[in-house]
Structures are given as C-alpha cells and as structure tokens.
Design a protein around this motif. Structure first.
Motif, PDB file in Angstrom:
ATOM      1  N   ASN A 116     135.111  16.948   1.173  1.00 49.11           N
ATOM      2  CA  ASN A 116     134.692  15.567   0.960  1.00 49.11           C
ATOM      3  C   ASN A 116     134.268  14.910   2.279  1.00 49.11           C
ATOM      4  O   ASN A 116     134.734  15.301   3.355  1.00 49.11           O
ATOM      5  CB  ASN A 116     135.833  14.743   0.348  1.00 49.11           C
ATOM      6  CG  ASN A 116     136.067  15.076  -1.111  1.00 49.11           C
ATOM      7  OD1 ASN A 116     135.673  16.135  -1.590  1.00 49.11           O
ATOM      8  ND2 ASN A 116     136.721  14.176  -1.813  1.00 49.11           N
ATOM      9  N   VAL A 117     133.412  13.903   2.162  1.00 45.07           N
ATOM     10  CA  VAL A 117     132.994  13.121   3.337  1.00 45.07           C
ATOM     11  C   VAL A 117     133.326  11.650   3.071  1.00 45.07           C
ATOM     12  O   VAL A 117     133.627  11.262   1.945  1.00 45.07           O
ATOM     13  CB  VAL A 117     131.493  13.305   3.629  1.00 45.07           C
ATOM     14  CG1 VAL A 117     131.194  14.757   4.001  1.00 45.07           C
ATOM     15  CG2 VAL A 117     130.630  12.872   2.444  1.00 45.07           C
ATOM     16  N   PHE A 118     133.227  10.820   4.129  1.00 49.61           N
ATOM     17  CA  PHE A 118     133.719   9.442   4.004  1.00 49.61           C
ATOM     18  C   PHE A 118     132.683   8.353   4.275  1.00 49.61           C
ATOM     19  O   PHE A 118     133.015   7.177   4.213  1.00 49.61           O
ATOM     20  CB  PHE A 118     134.923   9.238   4.932  1.00 49.61           C
ATOM     21  CG  PHE A 118     136.167   9.928   4.437  1.00 49.61           C
ATOM     22  CD1 PHE A 118     137.091   9.263   3.648  1.00 49.61           C
ATOM     23  CD2 PHE A 118     136.410  11.264   4.753  1.00 49.61           C
ATOM     24  CE1 PHE A 118     138.233   9.900   3.177  1.00 49.61           C
ATOM     25  CE2 PHE A 118     137.548  11.908   4.288  1.00 49.61           C
ATOM     26  CZ  PHE A 118     138.459  11.220   3.495  1.00 49.61           C
ATOM     27  N   ASP A 119     131.446   8.727   4.573  1.00 48.00           N
ATOM     28  CA  ASP A 119     130.440   7.689   4.794  1.00 48.00           C
ATOM     29  C   ASP A 119     129.050   8.217   4.462  1.00 48.00           C
ATOM     30  O   ASP A 119     128.852   9.418   4.261  1.00 48.00           O
ATOM     31  CB  ASP A 119     130.483   7.175   6.244  1.00 48.00           C
ATOM     32  CG  ASP A 119     130.256   8.287   7.261  1.00 48.00           C
ATOM     33  OD1 ASP A 119     129.125   8.828   7.308  1.00 48.00           O
ATOM     34  OD2 ASP A 119     131.206   8.632   7.995  1.00 48.00           O
ATOM     35  N   ASP A 162     140.853   7.581  -2.197  1.00 46.82           N
ATOM     36  CA  ASP A 162     140.585   7.357  -0.772  1.00 46.82           C
ATOM     37  C   ASP A 162     139.138   6.934  -0.469  1.00 46.82           C
ATOM     38  O   ASP A 162     138.774   6.742   0.689  1.00 46.82           O
ATOM     39  CB  ASP A 162     140.944   8.610   0.051  1.00 46.82           C
ATOM     40  CG  ASP A 162     140.119   9.841  -0.356  1.00 46.82           C
ATOM     41  OD1 ASP A 162     139.129   9.688  -1.096  1.00 46.82           O
ATOM     42  OD2 ASP A 162     140.459  10.953   0.089  1.00 46.82           O
ATOM     43  N   SER A 164     136.475   8.622  -0.675  1.00 48.70           N
ATOM     44  CA  SER A 164     135.623   9.690  -0.128  1.00 48.70           C
ATOM     45  C   SER A 164     134.631  10.169  -1.192  1.00 48.70           C
ATOM     46  O   SER A 164     134.748   9.843  -2.370  1.00 48.70           O
ATOM     47  CB  SER A 164     136.483  10.860   0.358  1.00 48.70           C
ATOM     48  OG  SER A 164     137.157  11.464  -0.736  1.00 48.70           O
ATOM     49  N   TYR A 165     133.665  10.966  -0.744  1.00 47.80           N
ATOM     50  CA  TYR A 165     132.615  11.467  -1.634  1.00 47.80           C
ATOM     51  C   TYR A 165     132.705  12.982  -1.739  1.00 47.80           C
ATOM     52  O   TYR A 165     132.820  13.677  -0.728  1.00 47.80           O
ATOM     53  CB  TYR A 165     131.230  11.054  -1.097  1.00 47.80           C
ATOM     54  CG  TYR A 165     131.138   9.559  -0.912  1.00 47.80           C
ATOM     55  CD1 TYR A 165     130.967   8.719  -2.004  1.00 47.80           C
ATOM     56  CD2 TYR A 165     131.303   8.986   0.352  1.00 47.80           C
ATOM     57  CE1 TYR A 165     130.935   7.343  -1.853  1.00 47.80           C
ATOM     58  CE2 TYR A 165     131.276   7.613   0.519  1.00 47.80           C
ATOM     59  CZ  TYR A 165     131.095   6.797  -0.586  1.00 47.80           C
ATOM     60  OH  TYR A 165     131.080   5.432  -0.435  1.00 47.80           O
ATOM     61  N   ASN A 166     132.711  13.445  -2.976  1.00 41.21           N
ATOM     62  CA  ASN A 166     132.758  14.885  -3.222  1.00 41.21           C
ATOM     63  C   ASN A 166     131.384  15.342  -3.692  1.00 41.21           C
ATOM     64  O   ASN A 166     130.916  14.944  -4.752  1.00 41.21           O
ATOM     65  CB  ASN A 166     133.809  15.227  -4.286  1.00 41.21           C
ATOM     66  CG  ASN A 166     133.752  16.696  -4.685  1.00 41.21           C
ATOM     67  OD1 ASN A 166     133.276  17.044  -5.748  1.00 41.21           O
ATOM     68  ND2 ASN A 166     134.212  17.559  -3.802  1.00 41.21           N
TER      69      ASN A 166
END
Length: 323
Positions: A116-119, A162, A164-166
């Motif tokens: 996952n990423v956060f931005d 959280d 985040s992006y999956n």
C-alpha cells in the motif's frame, strides 16, 4: 407514457432491471462538490456529466439512450458505471470468440499486488511501475510459451483504517491446455509470486493469487458462468465511489486529491495477445476513451423508433424529469 414535466425518468430494461441514473448522478454531484472545494478546473465539466439524457422509445416500448455527454473523469461515478458495463459486455464477446477459436484453451484468474501507499505522488509512481512490471512479467519465457492472451485491469481501493491506497491488478489469462501438463509448462502460485517479485524488482515477497477458472465438461452452462464471473471481476470499477464518498469531508477531500494525482493519464485496462487481436477484429470501441452512450447489449437497432424523450437533471429535486 405520461410526458408531463413532473414525470420522473424510469429507464427499465428488457430484463426488468431499472437503470440507476439518479443514484449515479447523485454520486457524480458529490464528486463534483469535492472537486470544487479542491479548486480543480474540471469541476464544472464534471457537474454537467449526464445532465441531459435523450432516449429513443421503440414501438415495443424499449428505451435506448441515443444522446448524452459524459465527462470521462477517472473518478466519475456516472462514467465508471458506464465504463464497467462496456468492459463487461466487450470482454464477454471477446472471450466467447476466443473459446470458439481455441476450444481447448484454459483460463486463469491472476491477482497481482504491491505494498500500500499513502499519498497521490507515490500512487502515481506505483501504478507506473506496476504497468512496466506487468509488461516484463508477460515477457518471461515460461509465461510467453503458455499464454494465448489476457485482459488486465487495475483497481485501487482505499483502506478505511489508515487511509492508505491498495493498488492491484486483476488479470484474466488464456493459456494453452499444455499449461497443466508437465513442470516445463506449469507455474505454481509460488512461481507466479517469484516472477512478479522479479518483474517489479521488489525487496519483499508480494501477495499474488492464481486460480484456474474451472472447466465444467459435464455442464457447459456452469463453465460459461465460471468464466463470466472472472470477466465480471476483471471488468469491475477501477475505483469505487464509496471509497471517497464516505461522508467524512476531510478524508474524502484527501482521497480525491490523491486519487486524481495517482490516476492521471493511467490506462486502467488493456488486452494482449489473441484477446487484443479479437478486440480489433470485432471493431470494438476503446473502453477508456470511447463512446459511453452505447454501452448496453440490447439489440434494439432492429426495433423501429416510435418517438424520443429527453430527461434533464433537476438540481433542486435531485432527480431526472422528462422535459
């Protein structure tokens, strides 16, 4: 049909299913309002998406959309609904033709993931890397020698815990029947995982899932259903509007901002091999950039038009009314 101005649009298909125009437009308005707060230039363009709908009514009473304007913004709920119908119908036609040409071929459903990423910036980089990694994966010798063709779609989901992006890929793979015969052809889940890790140049073991779309020789109807299920899974929304229209304004604004950046100029669906060739042979329209008016598969061209109606979105009453 009563055509007085207060008549609410009801677009019911031959199957009896009512098309969710109102629900999709309400979601589109929610998306537009977030874009407006974020001061995206395209906000006004998005607000006019599907605002006016023109239908032909046949003598048999069928409604067929013949004219509308759609914004084609990657997150637009209205456009994504239309694109998903189009993807499903086109891929079903392609798969049916592949089965006709290659009756002994087998089908696999492959899911490829990364962390996952956060931005938005990292999402943009990750999606670019995944597209490149997938191209590398499909060129490995053991993959090439078995693959007849594929349909690949990319999906991004938002983790509610959280934020985040999956980002992951669903791949419908058509392989030669020899794929299941002998170690020189067969790839286990561990093999696919190892190849995906190599293709992506990852320093961790990614989650990869591969399963066969079962051939039901005893029951042809079930075989088609199994493949159709895989088609539906591959053709589904790239991003669900429920992921960024949660009612939490702060979270929704952050998600739209990140997703707009991450999905900018990304091709979320593609075909390869025989599936790509058949897409061309059947002269099918481009799914991402093509027409979103003619997307359903009801062959009402053969039915003569009796008259036309126009439905317009009423912003005060949040519904479509016939003009």
């Amino acid at each position: 049909m009563d055509l007085d101005q207060k008549t609410v649009l009801c677009d019911k298909k031959a199957t009896g299913k009512t098309q969710p125009w109102r629900e999709k437009k309400i979601a589109n308005v929610g998306y537009f309002e977030l874009l407006e707060i974020l001061q995206f230039k395209k906000a006004e363009r998005v607000s006019t998406c599907g605002e006016i709908l023109e239908f032909d009514i046949t003598h048999e009473g069928r409604m067929k959309l013949v004219n509308a304007w759609f914004c084609k913004s990657p997150l637009c709920p209205m456009c994504n609904w239309r694109k998903t119908m189009k993807r499903s119908i086109q891929t079903t036609k392609i798969v049916e033709e592949v089965i006709r040409q290659k009756p002994k071929a087998r089908w696999l459903f492959l899911t490829l993931t990364v962390k996952n990423v956060f931005d938005g910036k990292t999402l943009d980089e990750s999606l670019k890397a995944m597209a490149q990694g997938f191209n590398r994966l499909m060129k490995y010798k053991k993959v090439v020698q078995n693959t007849i063709g594929f349909m690949r779609s990319t999906e991004v989901t938002v983790n509610k815990k959280d934020g985040s992006y999956n980002q992951h890929m669903h791949v419908l793979l058509c392989v030669e029947s020899k794929y299941f015969k002998g170690a020189e052809n067969y790839l286990s889940q561990e093999d696919w995982t190892s190849l995906w890790q190599k293709a992506m140049k990852l320093d961790y073991v990614p989650v990869v899932h591969i399963e066969a779309v079962k051939n039901k020789k005893r029951n042809k109807e079930k075989e088609v259903t199994a493949i159709q299920t895989a088609v539906q899974e591959t053709a589904k929304y790239s991003v669900k509007d429920s992921d960024y229209l949660t009612g939490n304004l702060e979270n929704d604004l952050a998600a739209v901002k990140d997703l707009e950046e991450g999905l900018y100029r990304k091709r979320m669906i593609s075909y390869g091999g025989l599936l790509k060739e058949i897409h061309k042979q059947l002269n099918l329209d481009d799914i991402e950039d093509g027409d979103l008016v003619r997307v359903d598969d009801e062959d009402s061209d053969l039915e003569e038009k009796a008259y036309s109606i126009v439905a317009k979105w009423n912003w005060q009453q949040n519904n479509y009314f016939l003009e």
